[in-house]
Scaffold this motif. Structure first.
Motif, short mmCIF file in Angstrom:
data_model
loop_
_atom_site.label_atom_id
_atom_site.label_comp_id
_atom_site.label_asym_id
_atom_site.label_seq_id
_atom_site.Cartn_x
_atom_site.Cartn_y
_atom_site.Cartn_z
N UNK A 1 -39.34 -59.36 11.77
CA UNK A 1 -39.25 -58.76 10.44
C UNK A 1 -40.07 -59.53 9.41
N UNK A 2 -40.28 -60.83 9.61
CA UNK A 2 -41.09 -61.61 8.68
C UNK A 2 -42.51 -61.07 8.57
N UNK A 3 -43.05 -60.53 9.67
CA UNK A 3 -44.42 -60.05 9.67
C UNK A 3 -45.41 -61.16 9.95
N UNK A 4 -45.18 -61.88 11.05
CA UNK A 4 -46.05 -63.00 11.44
C UNK A 4 -47.48 -62.53 11.62
N UNK A 5 -48.43 -63.31 11.15
CA UNK A 5 -49.84 -62.97 11.30
C UNK A 5 -50.73 -64.07 10.78
N UNK A 6 -52.03 -63.94 10.97
CA UNK A 6 -52.96 -64.99 10.57
C UNK A 6 -52.90 -65.27 9.08
N UNK A 7 -52.66 -64.22 8.27
CA UNK A 7 -52.60 -64.39 6.82
C UNK A 7 -51.18 -64.23 6.28
N UNK B 1 -51.34 -55.77 11.63
CA UNK B 1 -50.50 -56.62 12.47
C UNK B 1 -51.13 -57.99 12.72
N UNK B 2 -52.45 -58.04 12.81
CA UNK B 2 -53.11 -59.32 13.06
C UNK B 2 -53.01 -60.22 11.84
N UNK C 1 -46.48 -61.79 16.45
CA UNK C 1 -45.03 -61.67 16.68
C UNK C 1 -44.72 -61.55 18.17
N UNK C 2 -45.55 -60.83 18.91
CA UNK C 2 -45.30 -60.63 20.34
C UNK C 2 -45.31 -61.98 21.08
N UNK C 3 -46.27 -62.83 20.72
CA UNK C 3 -46.36 -64.15 21.36
C UNK C 3 -45.15 -65.02 21.01
N UNK C 4 -44.74 -64.96 19.75
CA UNK C 4 -43.58 -65.74 19.31
C UNK C 4 -42.32 -65.29 20.02
N UNK C 5 -42.14 -63.96 20.12
CA UNK C 5 -40.96 -63.43 20.81
C UNK C 5 -40.89 -63.91 22.25
N UNK C 6 -42.03 -63.90 22.94
CA UNK C 6 -42.06 -64.36 24.33
C UNK C 6 -41.71 -65.84 24.41
N UNK C 7 -42.27 -66.64 23.49
CA UNK C 7 -42.00 -68.08 23.50
C UNK C 7 -40.52 -68.37 23.24
N UNK C 8 -39.91 -67.62 22.33
CA UNK C 8 -38.48 -67.81 22.04
C UNK C 8 -37.64 -67.42 23.25
#
Length: 541
Positions: free
Chosen positions: A185-191, A146-147, A216-223
């Motif tokens: 679903x994109x699978x956001x992460x450092x790599x 996930x990271x 992804x969790x941070x992005x969801x909160x920001x959205x």
């Protein structure tokens, strides 16, 4: 397909095939690894979501099941299909068949064909395959880190959301929900993919950059925290602003990673998108348009340009435009959009005039130039080189000096950074002598461009001279152009205009430059860079 032969008596031979592969509606030909493979398509695939290129012979980025239905091998009820890998080709045609409209594609590297399988009893023992990474017979992959994120979908993505009065507060919230689902679903992460959000309304507002969140969790909160702005839907203004300002290294953009803008548009824009689309392509950004609630017949009169989608997207081939009828019940649209965004081989606009050209400077070192003016010429070509992204996988610069003889100062493969190239230009020493421009063009075509003639970059030659050549220039210049090199001529002082035009590519007027004084070269730089970019974009149409 491999077969095991079992002898059942002297005259009986039965063929038992290995289990076929169960695929999804959106598995593409390029997702399979074998030259021939039997697959099983599921039932009830949505026909309007298929992407199919060709007829009979399909480009490998086509959906296998879509191609099978298009060909009439199976129906929407699904079934077994044999897939045969074929070489790539040119001019895949567009044909409407069995409820699917295939699309035109000018060229692709590999193809496939589909045929039916009589023994459909095999379907019940199908093994599954991922649409992102086909089965290889090896041990299953470990769960997604996930990271690190989805390493198979590296992309820098800006979601340009609609915050205008067109969409309103309620649908704005539904839009945020949809964008959040796509981000997860994109699978956001450092790599993996990195995303940011820009809100389009009266004035664009960058809500957060690529560098701000890599989970992804941070992005969801920001959205979720985004506020509705209101105002006119100045999408063109927002698209241009995003293309120019969003993807800087300081804001988190990564070198060599596709840059994507996904424009969400409810209804139609209040301004023009054509110029913004051109700017985005020049900056190497792949623009997708997700349009919801297209204007009705009565509303079309209010639209500045009814072809706004085709003019804004990266390519007008159907791949970069995506239509949803409403913001309600959008979950089924998430996966097809994500698959598009992760299809790196389709990101045609990632290559730009700044990072995908080879530029050779053919420099007049004759006695008439003089040392001081020669320094001005070197400063001139340095200022052109500074505009380009020079690297081992990007643009390349070379320089040749000529009198009656020719001297390669440095070739395309000598230097891989802008700093090295600029240093090499500064260190060029003035030769002094006669002027044999034709021989110099022939030398450069053979020795400088010859080793890179099969490369992906577009080739440009700049001939800089201040006088009459002692030999013929028309024949060598024509040979260079026949070899795929675009020739610009730059004349100073006594350079004959007829010779300059004879050397230049068509249209000659836009590929010929002249100035009375060497000090006037500096003023030509912006027009020359624009000329390179125009030729590059024209070659990609």
């Amino acid at each position: 397909m491999k077969y095991k032969e079992l002898m059942l008596g002297q005259s009986q031979v039965c063929l038992f095939s290995l289990a076929p592969t169960a695929v999804t509606c959106f598995t593409r030909g390029l997702d399979l690894r074998k030259e021939m493979e039997d697959v099983v398509c599921p039932a009830n695939c949505p026909l309007w979501q298929f992407y199919v290129f060709g007829n009979g012979v399909y480009a490998s980025l086509s959906s296998i099941c879509g191609a099978a239905i298009h060909r009439g091998v199976i129906t929407s009820a699904g079934g077994a299909v044999r897939v045969q890998t074929l070489p790539g080709q040119e001019n895949y045609p567009a044909v409407n068949a069995n409820g699917i409209q295939s699309q035109v594609l000018s060229r692709w590297t590999s193809s496939f064909s589909v045929t039916g399988i009589k023994n459909t009893a095999l379907e019940s023992v199908g093994r599954s395959v991922s649409t992102a990474r086909p089965s290889t017979g090896k041990k299953p992959k470990k769960p997604l880190d996930k990271k690190a994120g989805n390493k198979d979908c590296k992309a820098d993505i800006a979601f340009l959301i609609d915050g205008s009065y067109n969409i309103g507060q309620r649908r704005f919230n539904l839009q945020k929900n949809f964008v959040g689902k796509v981000a997860v679903m994109l699978g956001i992460g450092t790599e993996g993919p990195h995303v940011g959000v820009v809100q389009a309304s009266e004035h664009p507002k960058i809500e957060f950059y690529l560098k701000n969140f890599t989970a992804a969790k941070e992005v969801l909160f920001a959205i979720k925290e985004l506020g509705f702005r209101g105002g006119n839907s100045n999408t063109g203004k927002a698209l241009k602003h995003t293309a120019q300002k969003f993807f800087s290294l300081e804001n988190g953009a990564r070198k060599g990673i596709p840059k994507i803008i996904v424009v969400f548009l409810d209804g139609w824009p209040s301004d023009d998108l054509e110029e913004a689309g051109i700017v985005a392509r020049e900056f190497g950004v792949n623009v997708f348009i997700v349009s919801v609630a297209k204007p009705t017949t009565e509303e079309l009169g209010m639209v500045q340009d009814i072809g706004f989608v085709d003019k804004a997207v990266c390519r007008n081939n159907g791949f970069f435009s995506y239509q949803m009828p409403t913001w309600f019940g959008t979950t089924k649209y998430v996966k097809p959009l994500v698959q598009k965004l992760c299809s790196h081989e389709q990101m045609f606009c990632s290559k730009t005039c700044y990072n995908s050209v080879n530029i050779a400077f053919l420099i007049d070192g004759s006695s008439s130039v003089g040392d001081n003016n020669f320094r001005l010429v070197l400063e001139f070509i340095s200022n052109i080189a500074k505009a380009f992204e020079i690297s081992d996988i990007g643009s390349k610069i070379a320089a040749v000096q000529f009198t009656y003889d020719q001297r390669t100062e440095f070739s395309f493969t000598d230097y891989n950074t802008k700093e090295e190239v600029l240093s090499a230009i500064r260190n060029i020493r003035y030769m002094s002598g006669g002027t044999a421009t034709g021989d110099a063009i022939t030398f450069t075509t053979r020795n400088v461009f010859g080793p890179v003639k099969d490369g992906a970059n577009k080739n440009f030659l700049f001939v800089l001279t201040d006088g009459q050549s002692y030999d013929d220039v028309r024949g060598p210049a024509a040979a260079a152009q026949k070899a795929g090199i675009t020739v610009f001529s730059v004349g100073v002082a006594w350079a004959p205009l007829d010779d300059l035009k004879d050397m230049a590519s068509e249209p000659r007027e836009s590929h010929t430059f002249f100035t009375r004084e060497f000090t006037g070269l500096e003023q030509l730089v912006p027009d020359i860079i624009r000329g390179i970019c125009k030729d590059f974009l024209d070659s990609k149409q």
